[in-house]
Design an enzyme around this catalytic site. Structure first.
Site, PDB file in Angstrom:
ATOM      1  N   GLY A  35      44.355  90.954 104.458  1.00  0.00           N
ATOM      2  CA  GLY A  35      43.379  91.824 103.813  1.00  0.00           C
ATOM      3  C   GLY A  35      42.712  91.072 102.681  1.00  0.00           C
ATOM      4  N   GLN A  40      38.226  90.008  94.869  1.00  0.00           N
ATOM      5  CA  GLN A  40      38.878  88.716  95.055  1.00  0.00           C
ATOM      6  C   GLN A  40      37.867  87.612  95.347  1.00  0.00           C
ATOM      7  OE1 GLN A  40      41.965  90.425  97.903  1.00  0.00           O
ATOM      8  NE2 GLN A  40      43.107  88.773  96.890  1.00  0.00           N
ATOM      9  N   CYS A  86      49.719  87.313  98.170  1.00  0.00           N
ATOM     10  CA  CYS A  86      48.358  87.690  97.785  1.00  0.00           C
ATOM     11  C   CYS A  86      47.498  86.436  97.779  1.00  0.00           C
ATOM     12  CB  CYS A  86      48.370  88.341  96.409  1.00  0.00           C
ATOM     13  SG  CYS A  86      46.742  88.866  95.830  1.00  0.00           S
ATOM     14  N   LEU A  87      46.305  86.546  98.327  1.00  0.00           N
ATOM     15  CA  LEU A  87      45.411  85.395  98.343  1.00  0.00           C
ATOM     16  C   LEU A  87      45.018  84.957  96.940  1.00  0.00           C
ATOM     17  CD1 LEU A  87      43.139  86.366 101.366  1.00  0.00           C
ATOM     18  CD2 LEU A  87      45.244  85.017 101.341  1.00  0.00           C
ATOM     19  N   HIS A 128      48.090  97.573  98.958  1.00  0.00           N
ATOM     20  CA  HIS A 128      47.836  96.324  98.236  1.00  0.00           C
ATOM     21  C   HIS A 128      46.339  96.165  97.954  1.00  0.00           C
ATOM     22  CE1 HIS A 128      48.743  91.906  97.540  1.00  0.00           C
ATOM     23  NE2 HIS A 128      47.436  91.863  97.765  1.00  0.00           N
ATOM     24  N   GLU A 129      45.514  96.357  98.982  1.00  0.00           N
ATOM     25  CA  GLU A 129      44.070  96.161  98.805  1.00  0.00           C
ATOM     26  C   GLU A 129      43.454  97.236  97.915  1.00  0.00           C
ATOM     27  OE1 GLU A 129      42.952  93.331  99.516  1.00  0.00           O
ATOM     28  OE2 GLU A 129      44.668  92.755 100.740  1.00  0.00           O
ATOM     29  N   HIS A 132      44.009  96.338  94.362  1.00  0.00           N
ATOM     30  CA  HIS A 132      43.042  95.350  93.862  1.00  0.00           C
ATOM     31  C   HIS A 132      41.799  96.039  93.313  1.00  0.00           C
ATOM     32  CE1 HIS A 132      44.524  91.342  94.534  1.00  0.00           C
ATOM     33  NE2 HIS A 132      44.824  91.593  95.795  1.00  0.00           N
TER      34      HIS A 132
END
Length: 174
Positions: A35, A40, A86-87, A128-129, A132
């Protein structure tokens, strides 16, 4: 930008929104993510994309604009501690408690309403997304000690992660 709530999308069906979604998918695939939230990639909008399996191996692919997370009632939900990466925290993974089910309401790029329900790993991805877009990373859900451990992992592994991403970008012609 990762530590503040993103702005609502107000213009639907635009070439710019469509191009942003396409670019976010490419960026997510280069980084081997499940995701990716708009903030991000430096865009202050409530939007995320996903390509994520659930615990039954069913692949879920899509995007959600202006998502609102609805968690099950405390009496009917289970919290699962599972590893999460996480990216934006490259190379680090830590156990994070999340509910085993999640429903997210929002819109597609044309403004049509969407209701996405996820279980297991896909529920984790949706939570999670959405975090963000609300100005949180999974690090914010960790104890001080675990957060330090995650940051240490990131420092130790970041160069390798970025090297892998560069190779994948070259393979995909970016």
């Amino acid at each position: 930008m990762l530590s503040r709530r993103c702005r609502e999308v107000t213009a639907f069906g635009t070439p710019e929104l469509s191009a942003l979604i396409d670019d976010m998918f490419r960026t997510m695939y280069v980084a081997d993510g499940a995701g990716l939230a708009a903030n991000q990639v430096g865009v202050d909008l409530r939007l995320f994309v996903y390509d994520c399996p659930d615990d039954d191996g069913i692949r879920h692919v899509g995007h959600l604009v202006n998502p609102v997370l609805e968690l099950p009632d405390p009496g009917s939900r289970r919290l699962l501690d599972d590893f999460e990466g996480c990216l934006s925290v490259p190379g680090a993974t830590m156990a994070v408690p999340r509910t085993d089910r999640a429903v997210v309401r929002g819109f597609d790029e044309d403004g049509s309403p969407l209701v996405i329900e996820g279980t297991g790993y896909f529920a984790r991805c949706l939570q999670h997304e959405t975090d963000h877009l609300n100005g949180q990373t999974y690090l914010d859900r960790l104890s001080k000690r675990d957060r330090k451990d995650a940051l240490r992992q990131m420092e130790d592994r970041r160069a390798d992660v970025f090297a892998r991403r560069a190779l994948k970008a070259a393979e995909l012609g970016r």
